[in-house]
Enzyme design. Sequence first.
Site, PDB file in Angstrom:
ATOM      1  N   PRO A  23       0.836  -1.201   0.000  1.00 38.10           N
ATOM      2  CA  PRO A  23       0.000   0.000   0.000  1.00 38.10           C
ATOM      3  C   PRO A  23       0.866   1.244   0.000  1.00 38.10           C
ATOM      4  CG  PRO A  23       0.034  -1.010   2.177  1.00 38.10           C
ATOM      5  CD  PRO A  23       0.736  -1.957   1.258  1.00 38.10           C
ATOM      6  N   MET A  24       0.551   2.191  -0.883  1.00 41.84           N
ATOM      7  CA  MET A  24       1.289   3.451  -0.956  1.00 41.84           C
ATOM      8  C   MET A  24       0.297   4.595  -1.063  1.00 41.84           C
ATOM      9  SD  MET A  24       4.521   2.472  -3.472  1.00 41.84           S
ATOM     10  CE  MET A  24       3.571   1.425  -4.581  1.00 41.84           C
ATOM     11  N   ALA A  25       0.433   5.547  -0.154  1.00 40.93           N
ATOM     12  CA  ALA A  25      -0.500   6.669  -0.103  1.00 40.93           C
ATOM     13  C   ALA A  25      -0.477   7.446  -1.409  1.00 40.93           C
ATOM     14  CB  ALA A  25      -0.133   7.597   1.056  1.00 40.93           C
ATOM     15  N   CYS A 110       4.717   3.204   9.214  1.00 36.91           N
ATOM     16  CA  CYS A 110       4.808   4.553   8.663  1.00 36.91           C
ATOM     17  C   CYS A 110       5.848   5.371   9.431  1.00 36.91           C
ATOM     18  CB  CYS A 110       3.450   5.247   8.731  1.00 36.91           C
ATOM     19  SG  CYS A 110       3.471   6.925   8.047  1.00 36.91           S
ATOM     20  N   HIS A 182       9.416  -4.306   6.584  1.00 41.65           N
ATOM     21  CA  HIS A 182      10.212  -3.378   5.790  1.00 41.65           C
ATOM     22  C   HIS A 182      11.548  -3.261   6.515  1.00 41.65           C
ATOM     23  CE1 HIS A 182      10.589   0.715   3.526  1.00 41.65           C
ATOM     24  NE2 HIS A 182      11.740   0.072   3.611  1.00 41.65           N
ATOM     25  N   ASN A 214      10.182  -6.844   2.655  1.00 41.14           N
ATOM     26  CA  ASN A 214       9.927  -5.604   1.927  1.00 41.14           C
ATOM     27  C   ASN A 214      11.164  -4.712   2.015  1.00 41.14           C
ATOM     28  OD1 ASN A 214       8.061  -2.613   2.633  1.00 41.14           O
ATOM     29  ND2 ASN A 214       8.473  -3.439   0.611  1.00 41.14           N
ATOM     30  N   GLY A 215      11.479  -4.036   0.902  1.00 41.19           N
ATOM     31  CA  GLY A 215      12.597  -3.102   0.905  1.00 41.19           C
ATOM     32  C   GLY A 215      13.574  -3.371  -0.219  1.00 41.19           C
ATOM     33  N   ASP A 216      13.710  -2.404  -1.129  1.00 46.75           N
ATOM     34  CA  ASP A 216      14.706  -2.436  -2.205  1.00 46.75           C
ATOM     35  C   ASP A 216      14.452  -3.547  -3.219  1.00 46.75           C
ATOM     36  OD1 ASP A 216      15.812  -0.329  -0.886  1.00 46.75           O
ATOM     37  OD2 ASP A 216      17.631  -1.363  -0.231  1.00 46.75           O
ATOM     38  N   ARG A 239       8.061   0.895  -3.933  1.00 49.48           N
ATOM     39  CA  ARG A 239       8.533   1.908  -4.868  1.00 49.48           C
ATOM     40  C   ARG A 239       9.007   1.345  -6.203  1.00 49.48           C
ATOM     41  NH1 ARG A 239      13.246   4.487  -1.989  1.00 49.48           N
ATOM     42  NH2 ARG A 239      13.423   2.379  -1.128  1.00 49.48           N
TER      43      ARG A 239
END
Length: 379
Positions: A23-25, A110, A182, A214-216, A239
């Site tokens: 999920p990304m705002a 967050c 993350h 999660n991450g990279d 991302r």
Amino acid sequence: MVFPTKALRIGPYPVEPPVVLAPMAGITNVAFRTLCREFGSPTSLYVCEMITARAIVERDAKTMEMITFGPAEHPRSMQLYGVDPATVGEAVRVIAAEGRADHVDMNFGCPVPKVTRKGGGAALPFKRRLFGQIVAAAVRAAAPAGIPVTVKFRVGIDDEHLTYLDAGRIAEAEGAVAVALHARTAAQRYSGQADWSRIARLKEAVTTIPVLGNGDIFSATDAVKMVEQTGCDGAVVGRGCLGRPWLFRELHAVFSGQEIPDGPSLGEVGAILHRHATLLTAHLGEDKGIRDLRKHMAWYLRGFPIGSEPRKRFALVSSLAELEDLIADLDHDAPYPPDAEGPRGRQGSPGRVVLPEGWLDDPEDAAVPVGAELMHSGG
């Protein structure tokens, strides 16, 4: 290559391949989720923007509009933010009673200062009892409807205050069906590198439910490397798919043992961009939808040789017809450029995490942080 030995399941739902859209705002609305799903597997998991528990209980109009899922979305996956067990429980009861989602993911990752300074987001797992009570409240409220609850968090507040192992064990004990890490601290925000070794440690500590990393993850091979190096049960992609929803096609291929397809030509990117525009227009109306699309333009066009003036025009596009004209003027045969690869999206710099006064004094304090109940969603 080493792949998970058994299929990932989130409660009753198989997730194949074991890939989750984070999920990304302001990003993972129904239009973007639909686009990612069209490229990927319909049985991967695509999570909506963060929704706040209080906003659901208060029936905030903007929030209720955000809880929009496409007809083909199943399971419908919602991320929920909350700091008060009572409010979280009531919000999940509303979600269950009104059939608004099939899966709830709890946000404890967050790092935004306006959230952590009130004790929310990545600050909250430091308060172990309160964290457990919130997870337990969500699980209890979701259980009668058979809605699985998962929990996402970060490594900790900073290097001196690591919380992820306790958070994983507590979430497991309170009935979460999976956890996602993350692999950055809140102090890192989105800077530097994610420490995947933390995902491996969490996998060793949490043994009865899946652990996601999660991450990279900026390419399909990154996801495979994460699984190989950590033993995690699946990859959460954030991302890396910005302006690149076809990443899910590549992830589907690599986890299926197939060759990763070539990146799209500029003409194909133009067609994808137009598809995104039509989906946003259907969701938000043309004016608001095209304005929402502007934030994606630099990501979609990254690395392609189109010149500064066309880029400016794409960034300021105001109608679907204007977008179509701009796409028509592109060199449709331009191949996918190597410069389009690599990290994208926000990165920024690390910084001190702003916390409520006395927050670190007692990790067993279960008092609900004052003022941390966000009314509006998507933050």
